[in-house]
Scaffold this motif. Sequence first.
Motif, short mmCIF file in Angstrom:
data_model
loop_
_atom_site.label_atom_id
_atom_site.label_comp_id
_atom_site.label_asym_id
_atom_site.label_seq_id
_atom_site.Cartn_x
_atom_site.Cartn_y
_atom_site.Cartn_z
N VAL A 27 0.83 -1.21 0.00
CA VAL A 27 0.00 0.00 0.00
C VAL A 27 0.86 1.26 0.00
O VAL A 27 0.67 2.17 -0.82
CB VAL A 27 -0.95 0.02 1.23
N VAL A 28 1.79 1.32 0.92
CA VAL A 28 2.52 2.58 1.14
C VAL A 28 3.56 2.83 0.05
O VAL A 28 3.72 3.97 -0.41
CB VAL A 28 3.17 2.59 2.55
N THR A 29 4.26 1.79 -0.38
CA THR A 29 5.31 2.01 -1.40
C THR A 29 4.72 2.53 -2.72
O THR A 29 5.26 3.49 -3.28
CB THR A 29 6.14 0.74 -1.61
N PRO A 30 3.61 1.96 -3.23
CA PRO A 30 3.03 2.54 -4.45
C PRO A 30 2.60 4.00 -4.27
O PRO A 30 2.76 4.81 -5.19
CB PRO A 30 1.82 1.63 -4.73
N TYR A 31 2.08 4.33 -3.10
CA TYR A 31 1.75 5.73 -2.82
C TYR A 31 3.00 6.62 -2.93
O TYR A 31 2.98 7.67 -3.57
CB TYR A 31 1.13 5.86 -1.41
N VAL A 32 4.09 6.18 -2.33
CA VAL A 32 5.34 6.95 -2.37
C VAL A 32 5.83 7.07 -3.81
O VAL A 32 6.20 8.17 -4.27
CB VAL A 32 6.43 6.30 -1.47
N LEU A 33 5.81 5.96 -4.55
CA LEU A 33 6.30 6.00 -5.94
C LEU A 33 5.46 6.94 -6.79
O LEU A 33 6.00 7.68 -7.62
CB LEU A 33 6.29 4.59 -6.53
N ASP A 34 4.15 6.94 -6.58
CA ASP A 34 3.27 7.83 -7.36
C ASP A 34 3.61 9.29 -7.11
O ASP A 34 3.71 10.09 -8.04
CB ASP A 34 1.80 7.57 -7.01
N ILE A 35 3.78 9.65 -5.85
CA ILE A 35 3.99 11.07 -5.55
C ILE A 35 5.42 11.50 -5.94
O ILE A 35 5.63 12.63 -6.39
CB ILE A 35 3.62 11.42 -4.09
N LEU A 36 6.38 10.60 -5.82
CA LEU A 36 7.74 10.93 -6.29
C LEU A 36 7.72 11.19 -7.80
O LEU A 36 8.37 12.12 -8.29
CB LEU A 36 8.73 9.81 -5.95
N ALA A 37 6.95 10.37 -8.52
CA ALA A 37 6.87 10.55 -9.98
C ALA A 37 6.22 11.89 -10.32
O ALA A 37 6.66 12.60 -11.22
CB ALA A 37 6.08 9.40 -10.60
N GLU A 38 5.19 12.24 -9.55
CA GLU A 38 4.49 13.51 -9.78
C GLU A 38 5.46 14.69 -9.64
O GLU A 38 5.39 15.65 -10.41
CB GLU A 38 3.38 13.61 -8.73
N TYR A 39 6.38 14.61 -8.69
CA TYR A 39 7.33 15.70 -8.46
C TYR A 39 8.67 15.48 -9.16
O TYR A 39 9.61 16.26 -8.97
CB TYR A 39 7.55 15.89 -6.95
N ARG A 40 8.76 14.40 -9.95
CA ARG A 40 10.01 14.06 -10.68
C ARG A 40 11.20 13.99 -9.74
O ARG A 40 12.27 14.56 -10.00
CB ARG A 40 10.28 15.07 -11.80
N VAL A 41 11.00 13.32 -8.64
CA VAL A 41 12.05 13.16 -7.63
C VAL A 41 12.50 11.70 -7.59
O VAL A 41 11.67 10.79 -7.64
CB VAL A 41 11.51 13.61 -6.25
N LYS A 42 13.83 11.49 -7.56
CA LYS A 42 14.38 10.14 -7.38
C LYS A 42 14.81 9.97 -5.92
O LYS A 42 15.22 10.94 -5.26
CB LYS A 42 15.57 9.90 -8.30
N ALA A 43 14.72 8.75 -5.44
CA ALA A 43 15.01 8.49 -4.02
C ALA A 43 15.66 7.11 -3.87
O ALA A 43 15.91 6.43 -4.85
CB ALA A 43 13.70 8.56 -3.22
N THR A 44 15.92 6.76 -2.63
CA THR A 44 16.57 5.48 -2.32
C THR A 44 15.70 4.71 -1.32
O THR A 44 15.27 5.28 -0.32
CB THR A 44 17.97 5.72 -1.73
N PHE A 45 15.46 3.44 -1.61
CA PHE A 45 14.62 2.59 -0.78
C PHE A 45 15.48 1.52 -0.10
O PHE A 45 16.01 0.64 -0.79
CB PHE A 45 13.52 1.94 -1.62
N PHE A 46 15.62 1.63 1.21
CA PHE A 46 16.34 0.60 1.98
C PHE A 46 15.34 -0.49 2.34
O PHE A 46 14.54 -0.35 3.26
CB PHE A 46 17.01 1.21 3.21
N CYS A 47 15.40 -1.57 1.55
CA CYS A 47 14.37 -2.62 1.63
C CYS A 47 14.76 -3.71 2.63
O CYS A 47 15.94 -4.03 2.80
CB CYS A 47 14.19 -3.25 0.27
N ILE A 48 13.73 -4.28 3.25
CA ILE A 48 13.90 -5.46 4.08
C ILE A 48 13.76 -6.68 3.15
O ILE A 48 12.78 -6.78 2.41
CB ILE A 48 12.83 -5.50 5.19
N GLY A 49 14.74 -7.59 3.20
CA GLY A 49 14.75 -8.72 2.28
C GLY A 49 13.46 -9.52 2.30
O GLY A 49 12.92 -9.89 1.26
N LYS A 50 12.91 -9.76 3.51
CA LYS A 50 11.69 -10.59 3.56
C LYS A 50 10.51 -9.89 2.89
O LYS A 50 9.62 -10.54 2.34
CB LYS A 50 11.36 -11.03 4.99
#
Length: 193
Positions: A27-50
């Motif tokens: 839920v939350v990651t797609p929300y973040v990706l959508d709004i980053l795309a809207e503002y043309r901002v690139k970011a870094t995602f520190f993911c948990i392997g599981k």
Amino acid sequence: MYPGCTWEMPGDDNAVYLTFDDGPDPVVTPYVLDILAEYRVKATFFCIGKNVVLYPEIYHRILAEGHSVGNHTQNHLSGWKVKDDAYLNDVQEAARYIRSDLFRPPYGRATRYQMKCLRESGFNMKMIMWTVLSGDFDTGIKPEKCYQNVAVNLRPGAIITFHDSRKAEPRLRYALPEVLKKMALEGLEGRAL
Ligand SMILES: [Zn+2]
């Protein structure tokens, strides 16, 4: 305190570095990706392997949209609470799913020895800490406070930490758009590490 860790990037251009820990979340990651795309901002995602194992399609979307990923262990371990070999094995397991030389220790807690091992041969990882914690994980603070935590420290080179997690979501949904608006107003580019 921790030698060899990065707490801020060079501030010689107009870039700031947004980071999102603990995803991917469906839920939350797609929300973040959508709004980053809207503002043309690139970011870094520190993911948990599981979580990458659970939601591979969201992990691939992060990469497809031009963001960076980093290793945040397989099971979100605190390095202070487990033995060194257990910690390093957990990072290694996460590295099977997360191709990156960037590492951020969960809770910011790893021993000097663990970090030394991760920086050296075999892992060759870069330890990425942060300049600013938004505090979005803290259920005791108001969303406005979370925004203010970032706003007062928003400057070129700053590494800013948010969480794409359900726990952080109520504060993230307020603070992230406000931060992106402020970045746009101040001509700050959002760049991936
Ligand atoms: Zn974390």
